[in-house]
Design a protein around this motif. Structure first.
Motif, PDB file in Angstrom:
ATOM      1  N   ALA A 189       0.987  -1.254   0.075  1.00  0.00           N
ATOM      2  CA  ALA A 189      -0.185  -0.120  -0.153  1.00  0.00           C
ATOM      3  C   ALA A 189       0.913   1.218   0.156  1.00  0.00           C
ATOM      4  CB  ALA A 189      -0.959  -0.093   1.177  1.00  0.00           C
ATOM      5  N   PHE A 190       2.172   1.210   0.955  1.00  0.00           N
ATOM      6  CA  PHE A 190       2.760   2.227   0.794  1.00  0.00           C
ATOM      7  C   PHE A 190       3.445   2.707  -0.568  1.00  0.00           C
ATOM      8  CE2 PHE A 190       2.642   1.679   5.483  1.00  0.00           C
ATOM      9  CZ  PHE A 190       2.499   3.185   5.766  1.00  0.00           C
ATOM     10  N   VAL A 191       3.962   1.614  -1.188  1.00  0.00           N
ATOM     11  CA  VAL A 191       4.686   1.510  -2.309  1.00  0.00           C
ATOM     12  C   VAL A 191       3.734   2.144  -3.631  1.00  0.00           C
ATOM     13  CG1 VAL A 191       5.926   0.310  -4.193  1.00  0.00           C
ATOM     14  CG2 VAL A 191       6.449  -0.048  -1.813  1.00  0.00           C
ATOM     15  N   ASP A 192       2.589   1.582  -3.435  1.00  0.00           N
ATOM     16  CA  ASP A 192       1.500   2.007  -4.491  1.00  0.00           C
ATOM     17  C   ASP A 192       0.961   3.289  -4.412  1.00  0.00           C
ATOM     18  OD1 ASP A 192       1.774  -0.687  -5.540  1.00  0.00           O
ATOM     19  OD2 ASP A 192      -0.253  -1.431  -4.725  1.00  0.00           O
ATOM     20  N   ALA A 193       1.059   4.015  -3.127  1.00  0.00           N
ATOM     21  CA  ALA A 193       0.815   5.286  -3.016  1.00  0.00           C
ATOM     22  C   ALA A 193       2.023   6.115  -3.480  1.00  0.00           C
ATOM     23  CB  ALA A 193       0.637   5.625  -1.436  1.00  0.00           C
ATOM     24  N   GLY A 194       2.968   5.793  -3.688  1.00  0.00           N
ATOM     25  CA  GLY A 194       3.920   6.622  -4.033  1.00  0.00           C
ATOM     26  C   GLY A 194       5.354   6.864  -3.405  1.00  0.00           C
ATOM     27  N   VAL A 195       5.296   5.903  -2.079  1.00  0.00           N
ATOM     28  CA  VAL A 195       6.842   6.235  -1.385  1.00  0.00           C
ATOM     29  C   VAL A 195       7.869   5.384  -2.403  1.00  0.00           C
ATOM     30  CG1 VAL A 195       7.804   5.026   0.506  1.00  0.00           C
ATOM     31  CG2 VAL A 195       5.427   5.960   0.683  1.00  0.00           C
ATOM     32  N   PRO A 196       8.983   5.846  -2.497  1.00  0.00           N
ATOM     33  CA  PRO A 196       9.895   5.613  -3.409  1.00  0.00           C
ATOM     34  C   PRO A 196      10.392   4.138  -2.974  1.00  0.00           C
ATOM     35  CG  PRO A 196      10.406   7.849  -2.747  1.00  0.00           C
ATOM     36  CD  PRO A 196       9.321   7.410  -2.047  1.00  0.00           C
ATOM     37  N   GLY A 197      10.534   3.325  -3.862  1.00  0.00           N
ATOM     38  CA  GLY A 197      11.178   1.968  -3.601  1.00  0.00           C
ATOM     39  C   GLY A 197      12.153   1.689  -2.841  1.00  0.00           C
ATOM     40  N   ASP A 198      13.247   2.747  -2.602  1.00  0.00           N
ATOM     41  CA  ASP A 198      14.183   2.601  -1.768  1.00  0.00           C
ATOM     42  C   ASP A 198      14.125   2.821  -0.303  1.00  0.00           C
ATOM     43  OD1 ASP A 198      15.961   1.674  -3.685  1.00  0.00           O
ATOM     44  OD2 ASP A 198      17.103   3.691  -4.304  1.00  0.00           O
ATOM     45  N   ALA A 199      12.952   3.746  -0.132  1.00  0.00           N
ATOM     46  CA  ALA A 199      12.753   4.179   1.206  1.00  0.00           C
ATOM     47  C   ALA A 199      12.090   3.226   2.189  1.00  0.00           C
ATOM     48  CB  ALA A 199      11.685   5.328   1.110  1.00  0.00           C
ATOM     49  N   VAL A 200      11.380   2.283   1.741  1.00  0.00           N
ATOM     50  CA  VAL A 200      10.814   1.068   2.175  1.00  0.00           C
ATOM     51  C   VAL A 200      11.293  -0.269   1.847  1.00  0.00           C
ATOM     52  CG1 VAL A 200       8.756   1.249   0.788  1.00  0.00           C
ATOM     53  CG2 VAL A 200       8.673   0.034   3.152  1.00  0.00           C
ATOM     54  N   ASN A 201      11.618  -1.041   2.767  1.00  0.00           N
ATOM     55  CA  ASN A 201      12.115  -2.427   2.394  1.00  0.00           C
ATOM     56  C   ASN A 201      11.632  -3.413   3.291  1.00  0.00           C
ATOM     57  OD1 ASN A 201      14.695  -1.884   0.218  1.00  0.00           O
ATOM     58  ND2 ASN A 201      14.827  -0.269   1.641  1.00  0.00           N
ATOM     59  N   LEU A 202      11.566  -4.462   2.775  1.00  0.00           N
ATOM     60  CA  LEU A 202      10.775  -5.495   3.565  1.00  0.00           C
ATOM     61  C   LEU A 202      11.764  -6.999   3.563  1.00  0.00           C
ATOM     62  CD1 LEU A 202       8.448  -6.770   5.311  1.00  0.00           C
ATOM     63  CD2 LEU A 202       7.312  -7.185   3.209  1.00  0.00           C
ATOM     64  N   VAL A 203      12.037  -7.420   4.694  1.00  0.00           N
ATOM     65  CA  VAL A 203      12.708  -8.710   4.782  1.00  0.00           C
ATOM     66  C   VAL A 203      12.173  -9.693   5.542  1.00  0.00           C
ATOM     67  CG1 VAL A 203      15.020  -7.654   4.079  1.00  0.00           C
ATOM     68  CG2 VAL A 203      14.414  -7.905   6.394  1.00  0.00           C
ATOM     69  N   TYR A 204      12.445 -10.775   5.329  1.00  0.00           N
ATOM     70  CA  TYR A 204      12.027 -12.011   6.239  1.00  0.00           C
ATOM     71  C   TYR A 204      13.176 -12.949   6.508  1.00  0.00           C
ATOM     72  CZ  TYR A 204       7.307 -10.696   5.052  1.00  0.00           C
ATOM     73  OH  TYR A 204       5.978  -9.798   4.746  1.00  0.00           O
ATOM     74  N   GLY A 205      13.280 -13.877   7.476  1.00  0.00           N
ATOM     75  CA  GLY A 205      14.135 -15.014   7.497  1.00  0.00           C
ATOM     76  C   GLY A 205      14.547 -15.294   9.004  1.00  0.00           C
ATOM     77  N   VAL A 206      15.891 -15.506   9.287  1.00  0.00           N
ATOM     78  CA  VAL A 206      16.028 -16.210  10.664  1.00  0.00           C
ATOM     79  C   VAL A 206      16.394 -14.957  11.777  1.00  0.00           C
ATOM     80  CG1 VAL A 206      17.673 -17.335  12.086  1.00  0.00           C
ATOM     81  CG2 VAL A 206      17.283 -17.956   9.579  1.00  0.00           C
ATOM     82  N   PRO A 207      15.408 -14.678  12.410  1.00  0.00           N
ATOM     83  CA  PRO A 207      15.329 -13.389  13.046  1.00  0.00           C
ATOM     84  C   PRO A 207      16.789 -13.034  13.834  1.00  0.00           C
ATOM     85  CG  PRO A 207      13.471 -14.421  13.744  1.00  0.00           C
ATOM     86  CD  PRO A 207      14.171 -15.639  12.780  1.00  0.00           C
ATOM     87  N   ALA A 208      17.338 -13.812  14.654  1.00  0.00           N
ATOM     88  CA  ALA A 208      18.549 -13.786  15.249  1.00  0.00           C
ATOM     89  C   ALA A 208      19.448 -13.160  14.117  1.00  0.00           C
ATOM     90  CB  ALA A 208      19.177 -14.784  16.048  1.00  0.00           C
TER      91      ALA A 208
END
Length: 477
Positions: A189-208
């Motif tokens: 929703a943030f990206v589609d609204a116009g937040v630049p792609g570099d400004a918000v990044n999302l990762v998943y994985g091994v928390p530690a």
């Protein structure tokens, strides 16, 4: 309808660089419904580098323009609430009503931050000397590394994303692996609204692995974490070693004091609704019920009667009050904590057992007469169980309420203005709610004291952690 969940790095949805993934399980039937991509160290470095570029660009966008983009993200979240709600129920287990409500509340939180971002005011300090101007200005702190849990996959993440972006920061969000899709839809929703792609990044994985790499990363300037106290202390220590600013929203074990003069029907109804919301998997969930002798029997009998009426089942079905627990760990924890409590003399007034053999369903539970050395009186249960113990004098209730190192939320029910004043002052808690369950609104502070953390993720206080305060003293040329 549940698609595999990808990372979002440098403006692109993609898998991790080595193709690894983790299964996503539907808590209602224990079936694998999809996969979530796992980030490698190289992916984390790329996300941090993107966030630095994003910060340089996004921080130059005016607060007024940032506000418009955030408001558009809020509108998109509302438009997609039905779809996102269904996805959240599939991966989390909570009811459709709760999932949709969480999504819409997330939009309200974005709107709040969008407006607060326009009000990051500095000030002029009167100078002692003629010709000197003394100014305080607020500047975004820089790229943020954020860590969010599974219990509210949108409403925990949205406070961090919206706060960072409203202040002019960029963010790398480590989303919850057990409930990844709804969190990804928030980012979308943030990206589609116009937040630049570099400004918000999302990762998943091994928390530690992710925390140990991102927290000390030289491009990351601030840390914000929601989760358990034990993990929070580890991350705070790591952040302190690298002088990183940090916000901690940690565990709780909320006391409820019900005085003899309380409106018992109102208290029971409000507390029952609040306790079993999200199956008790809420950091501010009322847990230790301290009930004065004069109303103890009536309160417990009424609460047990109403608890027995709760309908537990698949959150996708109609007329369900409470869905499944989010994972098998919570199911096992309930069984272990209740067994320990009864072994020490506690009594099960209702509930106390798993429901069926498929899915992570557990009976809403009321325990009574539980001694203070029972584990459930000292460990956050994070599930659908209350402990109802009696007390005689208000001093006894205060002593028990403040006995634990937690200090996130506390509740009281009384008609006495004197008791309200005494309890409001005496509770060692970041938030206190009297004769209602009035916490966690976007416009109100949200945070704890003692082992429940520090910093706020609500109200006007919430923007400050994302801002540096700079003092400028100057003489004109």
């Amino acid at each position: 309808m549940y698609e595999n969940v990808q990372l979002f790095i440098a403006g692109r949805w993609r898998e991790g660089s080595d193709g690894a993934s983790l299964p996503v399980v539907n808590p209602a039937d224990e079936r694998v419904i999809g996969q979530v991509s796992v980030a490698t160290i190289a992916d984390l470095d790329e996300a941090a580098e993107a966030s630095w570029r994003g910060f340089k660009a996004w921080s130059k966008v005016s607060a007024f323009e940032r506000s418009k983009i955030l408001r558009k993200a809020a509108d998109l979240l509302r438009e997609r609430a039905d779809e996102i709600g269904r996805l959240m129920t599939l991966e989390h287990g909570k009811t459709l009503f709760e999932s949709r409500f969480e999504t819409v509340l997330g939009a309200d939180i974005i709107d709040w931050y969008a407006e607060e971002g326009k009000r990051a005011y500095g000030r002029i300090i009167p100078a002692r000397l003629t010709g000197v101007r003394q100014m305080v200005i607020k500047q975004p702190v820089g790229p943020v590394a954020a860590f969010t849990p599974w219990n509210f996959p949108i409403n925990q993440a949205v406070r961090k994303i919206a706060g960072a972006l409203a202040a002019g920061c960029s963010i790398v969000l480590k989303g919850p692996e057990e409930t990844p899709r709804s969190c990804a839809e928030l980012v979308r929703a943030f990206v589609d609204a116009g937040v630049p792609g570099d400004a918000v990044n999302l990762v998943y994985g091994v928390p530690a692995e992710i925390s140990s790499h991102l927290i000390p990363h030289p491009l990351i300037r601030k840390i914000t974490f929601t989760g358990s106290t034990a993990v929070g202390k580890q991350l705070a220590s790591l952040a302190g070693a690298h002088m990183k600013r940090i916000t901690m929203e940690l565990g709780g074990h909320a006391p409820v004091v019900v005085m003899d003069d309380a409106d018992v029907p109102n208290a029971v109804t409000a507390l029952r609704t609040s306790k079993y919301r999200n199956n008790g998997q809420v950091c501010v969930s009322p847990t230790r019920f301290l009930i004065q002798d004069g109303v103890y029997d009536r309160f417990v009998a009424t609460f047990v009667e109403q608890t027995k009426q709760i309908k537990v089942g698949n959150g996708l079905e109609e007329d369900i009050d409470v869905g499944a627990l989010a994972n098998d760990r919570r199911l096992s924890a309930m069984e272990v904590l209740i067994a320990d409590a009864t072994a020490r003399g506690g009594k099960v007034a209702t509930g106390g057992r798993r429901i069926g053999n498929s899915g992570f369903f557990f009976e809403p539970t009321v325990l009574t007469d539980v001694p203070t050395d029972a584990r459930i009186m000292n460990e956050e249960p994070f599930g659908p169980v209350i402990i109802a113990n009696r007390f005689g004098h208000i001093e006894d209730a205060i002593a028990e309420a403040n006995r634990l190192p937690y200090g996130l939320a506390a509740y009281a029910y009384t008609r006495s203005a004197k008791s309200i004043d005494i309890l409001s002052e005496a509770f060692e808690s970041g938030m206190v709610s009297v004769n209602q369950q009035g916490l966690a609104l976007p416009e109100t502070p949200f945070g704890g004291v003692k082992d429940s953390g520090y910093g706020s993720e609500g109200g006007s206080e919430a923007l400050e952690p994302f801002l540096n305060t700079k003092f400028v003293s100057q003489i004109g040329a």
